[in-house]
Design an enzyme around this catalytic site. Structure first.
Site, PDB file in Angstrom:
ATOM      1  N   ASP A 270     -42.853 -15.663   3.060  1.00  0.00           N
ATOM      2  CA  ASP A 270     -42.298 -14.453   3.614  1.00  0.00           C
ATOM      3  C   ASP A 270     -42.153 -14.743   5.185  1.00  0.00           C
ATOM      4  OD1 ASP A 270     -41.831 -11.352   3.456  1.00  0.00           O
ATOM      5  OD2 ASP A 270     -43.144 -11.655   5.320  1.00  0.00           O
TER       6      ASP A 270
ATOM      7  N   TYR B 259     -40.062 -13.296  13.619  1.00  0.00           N
ATOM      8  CA  TYR B 259     -41.169 -14.246  13.502  1.00  0.00           C
ATOM      9  C   TYR B 259     -40.935 -15.351  14.426  1.00  0.00           C
ATOM     10  CZ  TYR B 259     -43.017 -11.086   9.828  1.00  0.00           C
ATOM     11  OH  TYR B 259     -43.013 -10.175   9.015  1.00  0.00           O
TER      12      TYR B 259
ATOM     13  N   LYS C  70     -35.852 -11.528   6.695  1.00  0.00           N
ATOM     14  CA  LYS C  70     -35.478 -10.160   7.172  1.00  0.00           C
ATOM     15  C   LYS C  70     -34.760  -9.923   8.412  1.00  0.00           C
ATOM     16  CE  LYS C  70     -40.483  -9.225   5.893  1.00  0.00           C
ATOM     17  NZ  LYS C  70     -41.335 -10.236   6.813  1.00  0.00           N
TER      18      LYS C  70
ATOM     19  N   HIS D 277     -35.671  -5.040   7.829  1.00  0.00           N
ATOM     20  CA  HIS D 277     -37.369  -5.245   8.321  1.00  0.00           C
ATOM     21  C   HIS D 277     -37.930  -3.864   8.666  1.00  0.00           C
ATOM     22  CE1 HIS D 277     -39.901  -8.204  10.560  1.00  0.00           C
ATOM     23  NE2 HIS D 277     -40.705  -7.217   9.990  1.00  0.00           N
TER      24      HIS D 277
ATOM     25  N   LEU E 239     -54.699  -7.617   3.689  1.00  0.00           N
ATOM     26  CA  LEU E 239     -56.317  -7.758   3.952  1.00  0.00           C
ATOM     27  C   LEU E 239     -56.473  -6.858   5.268  1.00  0.00           C
ATOM     28  CD1 LEU E 239     -56.766 -11.752   3.756  1.00  0.00           C
ATOM     29  CD2 LEU E 239     -57.077 -10.077   2.023  1.00  0.00           C
TER      30      LEU E 239
ATOM     31  N   ILE F  14     -48.714 -10.593   0.162  1.00  0.00           N
ATOM     32  CA  ILE F  14     -48.552 -11.780   1.061  1.00  0.00           C
ATOM     33  C   ILE F  14     -49.483 -12.193   2.269  1.00  0.00           C
ATOM     34  CG2 ILE F  14     -46.079 -12.006   0.596  1.00  0.00           C
ATOM     35  CD1 ILE F  14     -45.535 -10.363   3.018  1.00  0.00           C
TER      36      ILE F  14
ATOM     37  N   LYS G 166     -51.687 -13.991   4.879  1.00  0.00           N
ATOM     38  CA  LYS G 166     -51.367 -14.944   5.811  1.00  0.00           C
ATOM     39  C   LYS G 166     -52.866 -15.700   6.105  1.00  0.00           C
ATOM     40  CE  LYS G 166     -51.718 -16.409  10.433  1.00  0.00           C
ATOM     41  NZ  LYS G 166     -52.611 -16.253  11.571  1.00  0.00           N
TER      42      LYS G 166
ATOM     43  N   ARG H  66     -59.005 -21.403   3.391  1.00  0.00           N
ATOM     44  CA  ARG H  66     -58.699 -19.755   3.267  1.00  0.00           C
ATOM     45  C   ARG H  66     -57.465 -19.632   2.412  1.00  0.00           C
ATOM     46  NH1 ARG H  66     -60.049 -16.676   8.929  1.00  0.00           N
ATOM     47  NH2 ARG H  66     -62.154 -16.682   8.807  1.00  0.00           N
TER      48      ARG H  66
ATOM     49  N   ASN I 268     -57.540 -17.649  -1.033  1.00  0.00           N
ATOM     50  CA  ASN I 268     -56.492 -16.405  -1.201  1.00  0.00           C
ATOM     51  C   ASN I 268     -55.730 -16.416  -2.431  1.00  0.00           C
ATOM     52  OD1 ASN I 268     -57.844 -15.370   1.130  1.00  0.00           O
ATOM     53  ND2 ASN I 268     -55.848 -15.730   2.492  1.00  0.00           N
TER      54      ASN I 268
HETATM   55  P1  NDP Z   1     -53.255 -10.284   6.465  1.00  0.00           P
HETATM   56  O1  NDP Z   1     -53.716  -8.736   5.986  1.00  0.00           O
HETATM   57  O2  NDP Z   1     -52.500 -11.359   5.704  1.00  0.00           O
HETATM   58  O3  NDP Z   1     -54.544 -10.618   7.435  1.00  0.00           O
HETATM   59  C1  NDP Z   1     -54.613 -11.811   8.168  1.00  0.00           C
HETATM   60  C2  NDP Z   1     -55.805 -12.119   8.962  1.00  0.00           C
HETATM   61  O4  NDP Z   1     -56.708 -12.270   8.087  1.00  0.00           O
HETATM   62  C3  NDP Z   1     -55.758 -13.499   9.703  1.00  0.00           C
HETATM   63  O5  NDP Z   1     -56.504 -12.864  10.860  1.00  0.00           O
HETATM   64  C4  NDP Z   1     -56.360 -14.126   8.832  1.00  0.00           C
HETATM   65  O6  NDP Z   1     -57.121 -15.312   9.559  1.00  0.00           O
HETATM   66  C5  NDP Z   1     -57.569 -13.699   8.095  1.00  0.00           C
HETATM   67  N1  NDP Z   1     -57.845 -14.331   6.862  1.00  0.00           N
HETATM   68  C6  NDP Z   1     -56.751 -14.342   5.978  1.00  0.00           C
HETATM   69  N2  NDP Z   1     -57.667 -14.855   4.808  1.00  0.00           N
HETATM   70  C7  NDP Z   1     -58.867 -14.725   5.058  1.00  0.00           C
HETATM   71  C8  NDP Z   1     -60.014 -15.276   4.255  1.00  0.00           C
HETATM   72  N3  NDP Z   1     -59.859 -15.710   3.122  1.00  0.00           N
HETATM   73  N4  NDP Z   1     -61.271 -15.028   5.002  1.00  0.00           N
HETATM   74  C9  NDP Z   1     -61.361 -14.396   6.163  1.00  0.00           C
HETATM   75  N5  NDP Z   1     -60.367 -14.065   6.750  1.00  0.00           N
HETATM   76  C10 NDP Z   1     -59.019 -14.290   6.247  1.00  0.00           C
HETATM   77  O7  NDP Z   1     -52.317  -9.710   7.815  1.00  0.00           O
HETATM   78  P2  NDP Z   1     -50.902 -10.130   8.182  1.00  0.00           P
HETATM   79  O8  NDP Z   1     -50.656  -8.995   9.319  1.00  0.00           O
HETATM   80  O9  NDP Z   1     -50.623 -11.583   8.514  1.00  0.00           O
HETATM   81  O10 NDP Z   1     -49.875  -9.869   6.962  1.00  0.00           O
HETATM   82  C11 NDP Z   1     -49.636 -10.881   6.027  1.00  0.00           C
HETATM   83  C12 NDP Z   1     -48.034 -10.919   6.157  1.00  0.00           C
HETATM   84  O11 NDP Z   1     -47.380  -9.478   5.859  1.00  0.00           O
HETATM   85  C13 NDP Z   1     -47.357 -11.324   7.498  1.00  0.00           C
HETATM   86  O12 NDP Z   1     -47.688 -13.008   7.557  1.00  0.00           O
HETATM   87  C14 NDP Z   1     -46.195 -11.189   7.312  1.00  0.00           C
HETATM   88  O13 NDP Z   1     -45.460 -12.138   6.481  1.00  0.00           O
HETATM   89  C15 NDP Z   1     -45.976  -9.868   6.549  1.00  0.00           C
HETATM   90  N6  NDP Z   1     -46.055  -8.586   7.666  1.00  0.00           N
HETATM   91  C16 NDP Z   1     -44.888  -8.035   7.356  1.00  0.00           C
HETATM   92  C17 NDP Z   1     -44.676  -6.845   8.498  1.00  0.00           C
HETATM   93  C18 NDP Z   1     -43.301  -6.014   8.307  1.00  0.00           C
HETATM   94  O14 NDP Z   1     -42.902  -5.292   8.994  1.00  0.00           O
HETATM   95  N7  NDP Z   1     -42.712  -5.927   7.046  1.00  0.00           N
HETATM   96  C19 NDP Z   1     -45.359  -6.664   9.111  1.00  0.00           C
HETATM   97  C20 NDP Z   1     -46.565  -7.582   9.365  1.00  0.00           C
HETATM   98  C21 NDP Z   1     -46.967  -8.442   8.587  1.00  0.00           C
HETATM   99  P3  NDP Z   1     -56.757 -16.652   9.983  1.00  0.00           P
HETATM  100  O15 NDP Z   1     -55.130 -16.720  10.079  1.00  0.00           O
HETATM  101  O16 NDP Z   1     -57.342 -17.004  11.223  1.00  0.00           O
HETATM  102  O17 NDP Z   1     -57.104 -17.616   8.804  1.00  0.00           O
END
Ligand code: NDP
Length: 292
Positions: free
Chosen positions: A46, A51, A94, A127, A209, A247, A249, A255, A259
């Site tokens: 995604d 981005y 998007k 988006h 998450l 999805i 990240k 990790r 996941n």
């Molecule tokens: P997430 O809920 O996926 O959380 C990501 C965070 O959690 C990061 O800080 C990551 O740390 C941490 N993390 C991930 N896996 C673990 C684990 N197993 N244990 C501990 N910590 C963990 O948040 P996002 O905001 O990144 O959302 C995911 C995706 O959703 C985005 O990447 C994007 O593709 C999409 N998105 C879409 C939006 C929209 O408007 N359509 C808006 C926002 C996001 P680290 O990276 O340090 O590992």
């Protein structure tokens, strides 16, 4: 590790229930992370024009087998590198807010697909509705054109609330396949999920998450201890059992693997009820009405 199960979108296109999110992944890091995620078993990615990493994502999926087994900097799994074809992957991008409008959307899509280095994308989303601009129905009409031309396998929206969906459906000829919205245990989107069910729209959770914050919830931690799993695995398993796409990240190979490793256990009805009780209307991102 078991691969993600797939859901069928409303046009029969299959989507992996767990994909890999690329928001805030710097362009230079995207190829390595995508390659790592492919190695771990992800097939669904995604990204978004906003981005700024579509080119890097394209490089990562172009490499396909660039992961070096045993490379300690990436976790050293020793797993073999998969040889994949384009059809094995599901790529979402998007339309950004500044590109709303029929012609501007078509131009923005051309830029995205050129940056990705692809001939088609699997899912193209508006988006944000940006309701004050008043152009999302026109933008969506351009997505319908791209869909009919075979440049996208499915089209949908993101951050649409019930009123936006209802307004869109007054003129749309293709029901959106997906609405990608913020969704995690602290923001469960029950009303939207119910509406999606009635309309045949798949719910896709962004920040599944809670951007990492929901991982510290005591109920989630207690369930993790009970199941011998991590907090992230409990939450992602919850998404899967709700029937959503999610999805997450992550930045490390450990990790990324963790996941995706949620298909060897299940939450029972009591666990699901405990998680359902965590709703608190907590947003990590913007409210759709605040984005224009
Ligand atoms: P997430 O809920 O996926 O959380 C990501 C965070 O959690 C990061 O800080 C990551 O740390 C941490 N993390 C991930 N896996 C673990 C684990 N197993 N244990 C501990 N910590 C963990 O948040 P996002 O905001 O990144 O959302 C995911 C995706 O959703 C985005 O990447 C994007 O593709 C999409 N998105 C879409 C939006 C929209 O408007 N359509 C808006 C926002 C996001 P680290 O990276 O340090 O590992």
């Amino acid at each position: 590790m078991k691969p993600s199960p797939r859901l069928s979108l409303n046009n029969g296109v299959l989507i992996d229930q767990l994909g890999f999110g690329l928001y805030k992944v710097p362009p230079a890091d995207a190829p390595g992370l995508v390659t790592m995620a492919i190695e771990a078993g992800y097939r669904h990615f995604d990204t978004a024009a906003m981005y700024g990493n579509e080119t890097g994502v394209g490089r990562g999926i172009g490499t396909l087998s660039g992961f070096t087994p045993g490379d300690d900097t990436r976790g050293g799994s020793g797993e073999s590198s998969p040889a994949l074809s384009r059809e094995d992957l599901f790529i979402t991008t998007k339309l950004w807010n500044d590109d709303h409008g029929y012609d501007a959307t078509l131009r923005a899509f051309d830029t995205s697909i050129s940056n990705l280095g692809l001939e088609y994308v699997d899912l193209y989303l508006v988006h944000w509705p940006c309701a004050r601009r008043g152009l999302y129905t026109e933008s969506y009409r351009a997505l319908e054109t791209l869909y009919r031309e075979g440049k996208v396998r499915a089209i949908g929206v993101s951050n649409f609330q019930p009123a936006h969906l209802e307004h869109l459906l007054e003129t749309a000829e293709v029901v959106p396949a997906v609405n990608q919205v913020e969704l995690h245990p602290w923001l469960q989107q029950a009303e939207l999920r119910s509406l999606h069910g009635k309309l045949g729209i798949t719910t896709e959770g962004w920040s599944p998450l809670g951007r990492g914050q929901a991982l510290k919830d005591p109920v989630v931690l207690a369930l993790a201890a009970e199941h011998g799993r991590t907090a992230a695995q409990i939450i992602l398993r919850w998404h899967v059992q709700l029937g959503n796409v999610a999805i997450p990240k992550a930045s490390s190979y450990a990790r990324i693997r963790e996941n995706l490793d949620v298909f060897g256990f299940s939450l029972d009805a009591t666990d699901m009820a405990d998680l359902a009780a965590l709703e608190r209307g907590f947003r990590t991102g913007s409210h759709p009405d605040a984005v224009n």
